[in-house]
Scaffold this motif. Structure first.
Motif, PDB file in Angstrom:
ATOM      1  N   GLY A 283       0.751  -1.165   0.194  1.00 22.25           N
ATOM      2  CA  GLY A 283      -0.172  -0.102  -0.243  1.00 22.25           C
ATOM      3  C   GLY A 283       0.910   1.264   0.082  1.00 22.25           C
ATOM      4  O   GLY A 283       2.171   1.112  -0.121  1.00 22.25           O
ATOM      5  N   ASP A 284       0.181   2.421   0.215  1.00 21.05           N
ATOM      6  CA  ASP A 284       0.954   3.778   0.232  1.00 21.05           C
ATOM      7  C   ASP A 284       0.940   4.089   1.451  1.00 21.05           C
ATOM      8  O   ASP A 284       0.077   4.023   2.439  1.00 21.05           O
ATOM      9  CB  ASP A 284      -0.069   4.861  -0.677  1.00 21.05           C
ATOM     10  N   ILE A 285       1.956   4.856   1.924  1.00 22.04           N
ATOM     11  CA  ILE A 285       2.273   5.645   3.033  1.00 22.04           C
ATOM     12  C   ILE A 285       2.783   6.986   2.791  1.00 22.04           C
ATOM     13  O   ILE A 285       3.352   7.202   2.073  1.00 22.04           O
ATOM     14  CB  ILE A 285       3.400   4.757   3.926  1.00 22.04           C
ATOM     15  N   ASN A 286       2.061   7.896   3.485  1.00 19.79           N
ATOM     16  CA  ASN A 286       2.261   9.221   3.476  1.00 19.79           C
ATOM     17  C   ASN A 286       2.611   9.803   4.931  1.00 19.79           C
ATOM     18  O   ASN A 286       1.585   9.623   5.819  1.00 19.79           O
ATOM     19  CB  ASN A 286       0.978   9.950   2.782  1.00 19.79           C
ATOM     20  N   ARG A 287       3.773  10.211   5.281  1.00 21.71           N
ATOM     21  CA  ARG A 287       4.213  10.873   6.405  1.00 21.71           C
ATOM     22  C   ARG A 287       3.950  12.372   6.426  1.00 21.71           C
ATOM     23  O   ARG A 287       4.428  13.021   5.552  1.00 21.71           O
ATOM     24  CB  ARG A 287       5.476  10.520   6.680  1.00 21.71           C
ATOM     25  N   VAL A 288       3.165  12.714   7.292  1.00 22.82           N
ATOM     26  CA  VAL A 288       2.781  14.118   7.305  1.00 22.82           C
ATOM     27  C   VAL A 288       2.989  14.911   8.682  1.00 22.82           C
ATOM     28  O   VAL A 288       3.124  14.124   9.610  1.00 22.82           O
ATOM     29  CB  VAL A 288       1.162  14.310   6.841  1.00 22.82           C
ATOM     30  N   VAL A 289       3.221  16.150   8.645  1.00 23.67           N
ATOM     31  CA  VAL A 289       3.246  16.890   9.699  1.00 23.67           C
ATOM     32  C   VAL A 289       2.252  17.828   9.918  1.00 23.67           C
ATOM     33  O   VAL A 289       2.026  18.595   8.839  1.00 23.67           O
ATOM     34  CB  VAL A 289       4.632  17.720   9.895  1.00 23.67           C
ATOM     35  N   ALA A 290       1.495  17.869  10.832  1.00 30.53           N
ATOM     36  CA  ALA A 290       0.089  18.779  10.939  1.00 30.53           C
ATOM     37  C   ALA A 290       0.786  20.003  11.661  1.00 30.53           C
ATOM     38  O   ALA A 290       1.253  19.934  12.603  1.00 30.53           O
ATOM     39  CB  ALA A 290      -1.027  17.926  11.659  1.00 30.53           C
TER      40      ALA A 290
ATOM     41  N   ILE B 112      10.782  19.104  12.562  1.00 31.41           N
ATOM     42  CA  ILE B 112      11.249  20.079  11.744  1.00 31.41           C
ATOM     43  C   ILE B 112      12.269  19.482  10.946  1.00 31.41           C
ATOM     44  O   ILE B 112      12.537  19.729   9.849  1.00 31.41           O
ATOM     45  CB  ILE B 112      11.922  21.478  12.518  1.00 31.41           C
ATOM     46  N   GLY B 113      13.041  18.385  11.443  1.00 29.41           N
ATOM     47  CA  GLY B 113      14.100  17.660  10.870  1.00 29.41           C
ATOM     48  C   GLY B 113      13.541  16.895   9.502  1.00 29.41           C
ATOM     49  O   GLY B 113      14.246  16.384   8.632  1.00 29.41           O
ATOM     50  N   ASN B 114      12.244  16.673   9.340  1.00 29.67           N
ATOM     51  CA  ASN B 114      11.701  15.877   8.241  1.00 29.67           C
ATOM     52  C   ASN B 114      11.168  16.852   7.226  1.00 29.67           C
ATOM     53  O   ASN B 114      10.881  16.497   6.167  1.00 29.67           O
ATOM     54  CB  ASN B 114      10.726  15.090   8.683  1.00 29.67           C
TER      55      ASN B 114
ATOM     56  N   ILE C 273       1.947  31.107   3.441  1.00 27.86           N
ATOM     57  CA  ILE C 273       1.466  30.484   4.607  1.00 27.86           C
ATOM     58  C   ILE C 273       2.604  30.372   5.258  1.00 27.86           C
ATOM     59  O   ILE C 273       3.503  29.813   5.309  1.00 27.86           O
ATOM     60  CB  ILE C 273       0.566  29.262   4.534  1.00 27.86           C
ATOM     61  N   GLU C 274       2.464  31.278   6.574  1.00 32.16           N
ATOM     62  CA  GLU C 274       3.673  31.131   7.690  1.00 32.16           C
ATOM     63  C   GLU C 274       3.230  30.065   8.857  1.00 32.16           C
ATOM     64  O   GLU C 274       2.349  30.291   9.448  1.00 32.16           O
ATOM     65  CB  GLU C 274       3.911  32.472   8.046  1.00 32.16           C
ATOM     66  N   ALA C 275       3.588  28.937   8.504  1.00 35.18           N
ATOM     67  CA  ALA C 275       3.367  27.891   9.484  1.00 35.18           C
ATOM     68  C   ALA C 275       4.552  27.780  10.543  1.00 35.18           C
ATOM     69  O   ALA C 275       5.706  27.722  10.241  1.00 35.18           O
ATOM     70  CB  ALA C 275       3.122  26.615   8.944  1.00 35.18           C
ATOM     71  N   ASN C 276       3.857  27.151  11.795  1.00 34.01           N
ATOM     72  CA  ASN C 276       4.968  26.956  12.816  1.00 34.01           C
ATOM     73  C   ASN C 276       4.894  25.760  13.003  1.00 34.01           C
ATOM     74  O   ASN C 276       4.022  24.794  13.464  1.00 34.01           O
ATOM     75  CB  ASN C 276       4.499  27.650  14.282  1.00 34.01           C
ATOM     76  N   VAL C 277       6.307  24.892  12.895  1.00 37.12           N
ATOM     77  CA  VAL C 277       6.397  23.715  13.135  1.00 37.12           C
ATOM     78  C   VAL C 277       7.197  23.265  14.338  1.00 37.12           C
ATOM     79  O   VAL C 277       8.239  23.969  14.534  1.00 37.12           O
ATOM     80  CB  VAL C 277       7.242  22.895  11.796  1.00 37.12           C
ATOM     81  N   ASP C 278       6.664  22.272  14.968  1.00 34.58           N
ATOM     82  CA  ASP C 278       7.388  21.984  16.216  1.00 34.58           C
ATOM     83  C   ASP C 278       8.921  21.315  15.910  1.00 34.58           C
ATOM     84  O   ASP C 278       9.159  20.789  14.899  1.00 34.58           O
ATOM     85  CB  ASP C 278       6.927  20.839  17.111  1.00 34.58           C
ATOM     86  N   GLU C 279       9.795  21.443  16.930  1.00 37.85           N
ATOM     87  CA  GLU C 279      11.027  21.264  16.702  1.00 37.85           C
ATOM     88  C   GLU C 279      11.256  19.936  16.571  1.00 37.85           C
ATOM     89  O   GLU C 279      12.317  19.268  16.000  1.00 37.85           O
ATOM     90  CB  GLU C 279      11.929  21.620  17.805  1.00 37.85           C
TER      91      GLU C 279
END
Length: 504
Positions: free
Chosen positions: A50-57, A255-257, A246-252
């Motif tokens: 199957g397919d895998i999509n890794r996402v950061v919300a 952020i490495g991904n 869009i200025e999004a804030n990503v947790d530390e």
């Protein structure tokens, strides 16, 4: 008679009690057996494709790509306003006027001063002509007097007078020329003052610096603005809103991904049924710290052809940090499974499996057939890349076979070997970059990053000979599945997700 009946009732009651006790014992025994059977139950699942999509919300505010605050460099009263909120404007368009009477009078005054300076230059030129004429006359008189005084027909005092007149005429000419230069410099000064006054007069006409739309109007007609230490804001103009960011804030921790070029999808409350697409344009290095929580600003750009996305809207988004299609995957609960400490499975060791089923080497790349399919390479690209890789392998084969060249051993040799591997990976990456277009190479870099992120893990596989551990490498994960790299396992393999405690 009654006594006989009482004895019979007591005997019947005793029989009922005995039967009840036997029934309770049987029920408890059956329940214990059922619980024992349930406790020994093994829960399994299967590996599938199957397919895998890794996402950061994350979330962020919609912003224009470029926003310019238009102010006034002059103090004065706003005489007129020609635009309002949402007005489209073009670069150089007149959007407001500052009362210009004071600045117009300064222009007139400086223009008059310039005319005076021009007239003074004319006067000084005339003075020079007169000084030249006087000098010519004095020189002739001196030249006539000089031979006469030698002959004795002219007195010494008369000769001295002629000489003094000649020297004075030369001085007058020098002074007239200096006064002309001064008059010319004064004209330049008046010209600069006039140009400065004209610039200030032009600045009373507030113009749009860019093509865009007015998103804020901060003044009204008749309002007085004061430009002292800073320029007061009159308007805020956003560049073409068909392109937004869009200025999004990503947790530390995430952020490495996140990397430039990652795809993103987002929604806004105004259109909950619509999903918009964007791309990571920039990962800013400056951290944002609030309440001991560190985040990083990620800029996502997106198209807005229908102008549905308005500045200030909150976008709820998912940044796709990894994507694998049609890969072998395992449910996440199978990865988290560990056999009970007191079970027979816990005594088994995975040492014998350490060299098996490792899948891809960390940092490697998939076989060329799969790589060509994933990147959409044509035959020419594939042949060129294969040729380049063979040349690299041929050139570095001797270095790998020779091992360390120095006298150091152990960790030193290992370090040198790792350096050679890194060098080889860099050369292979250069070959791909040379023969792929920008989009294809971006996909190649993403595949390489995902391959470098693989980690070793142990799965418990159920087969005909029981349950045994198998070492695999795991790739990217989503909420439900994780990618599996293994030479031993394939689709349909039964993997254990849970075993209830076994009672002895």
């Amino acid at each position: 008679m009654n006594l006989r009946m009482n004895k019979r009732n007591k005997w019947s009651l005793g029989l009922v009690v005995v039967v009840a006790v036997i029934a309770i014992v049987l029920v408890m025994r059956n329940g214990t057996r059922s619980e024992s059977a349930q406790a020994a139950q093994i829960e399994t699942t299967e590996l599938d494709i199957g397919d895998i999509n890794r996402v950061v919300a994350t979330s962020g505010a919609v912003r224009p790509l470029i926003t310019v605050e238009v102010g006034s460099q002059l103090s004065g009263q706003v005489a007129d306003i020609f635009v309002d909120f949402n007005s489209p404007v073009t670069a150089g368009q007149l959007i407001a006027l500052i009362d210009a009477k004071t600045f117009e009078s300064r222009v007139l005054q400086n223009r008059a001063d310039l005319e005076v300076a021009n007239s003074n230059i004319i006067v000084q030129n005339a003075s020079i002509d007169r000084a030249k004429a006087n000098l010519r006359k004095a020189r002739l008189e001196f030249e006539r007097a000089e031979p006469l005084v030698k002959k004795g027909t002219l007195s010494t005092s008369e000769f001295d007078t002629a000489l003094a007149n000649y020297e004075s005429a030369k001085a007058d000419l020098t002074m007239a020329e200096a006064q002309l230069k001064n008059a010319m410099a004064n004209r330049e000064q008046r010209q600069a003052s006039l140009e400065s006054a004209e610039i200030d007069l032009e600045r009373t006409r507030i113009r749009s610096p860019i093509d865009g739309v007015v998103i804020e109007r901060a003044v009204d007609k008749g309002q007085t603005v004061a430009a002292s230490l800073s320029s007061p804001k009159l308007f805020e103009i956003a560049q073409d809103l068909r392109d937004i960011q869009i200025e999004a804030n990503v947790d530390e921790a995430d952020i490495g991904n996140v990397h430039q070029g990652n795809e993103a999808t987002f929604t806004v409350d105004a259109y909950p049924e619509l999903e918009f697409a964007g791309k990571v344009e920039q990962v800013r290095l400056a951290p944002n710290e609030m309440n001991n929580v560190v985040t990083y600003t990620v800029i996502i750009t997106a198209k807005n052809p229908d102008l549905k996305l308005l500045p200030g809207m909150t976008a709820i988004m998912e940044i796709v940090t990894g994507k694998s299609e049609a890969v072998l995957r395992v449910p996440n609960e199978a990865i988290r499974f560990k056999p009970p400490a007191d079970s027979e499975l816990a005594k088994k060791t995975s040492a014998g499996n350490a060299g098996q089923g490792g899948g891809q080497r960390r940092g490697g790349f998939a076989d060329m057939d799969k790589m060509a399919s994933q990147l959409g390479m044509d035959n020419d690209q594939r042949k060129s890349i294969e040729t380049g890789i063979r040349e690299i392998f041929s050139a570095m084969r001797g270095q790998f076979q020779g091992g360390g060249t120095g006298s150091h051993s152990g960790g030193g040799d290992s370090g040198q070997m790792e350096q050679r591997r890194a060098q080889m990976r860099a050369q292979i990456s250069a070959v791909f970059k040379k023969h792929l277009d920008e989009e294809q190479f971006g996909k190649y870099e993403q595949i390489q990053r995902q391959a470098a992120e693989t980690r070793q893990a142990q799965l418990w596989i159920q087969s005909d000979d029981g349950i045994n551990p198998v070492m695999v490498r795991l790739g990217i994960s989503d909420d439900t599945h994780t990618q599996v790299f293994s030479r031993e396992l394939s689709q349909g393999a039964v993997v254990v997700t849970r075993i209830r405690s076994v009672r002895k």
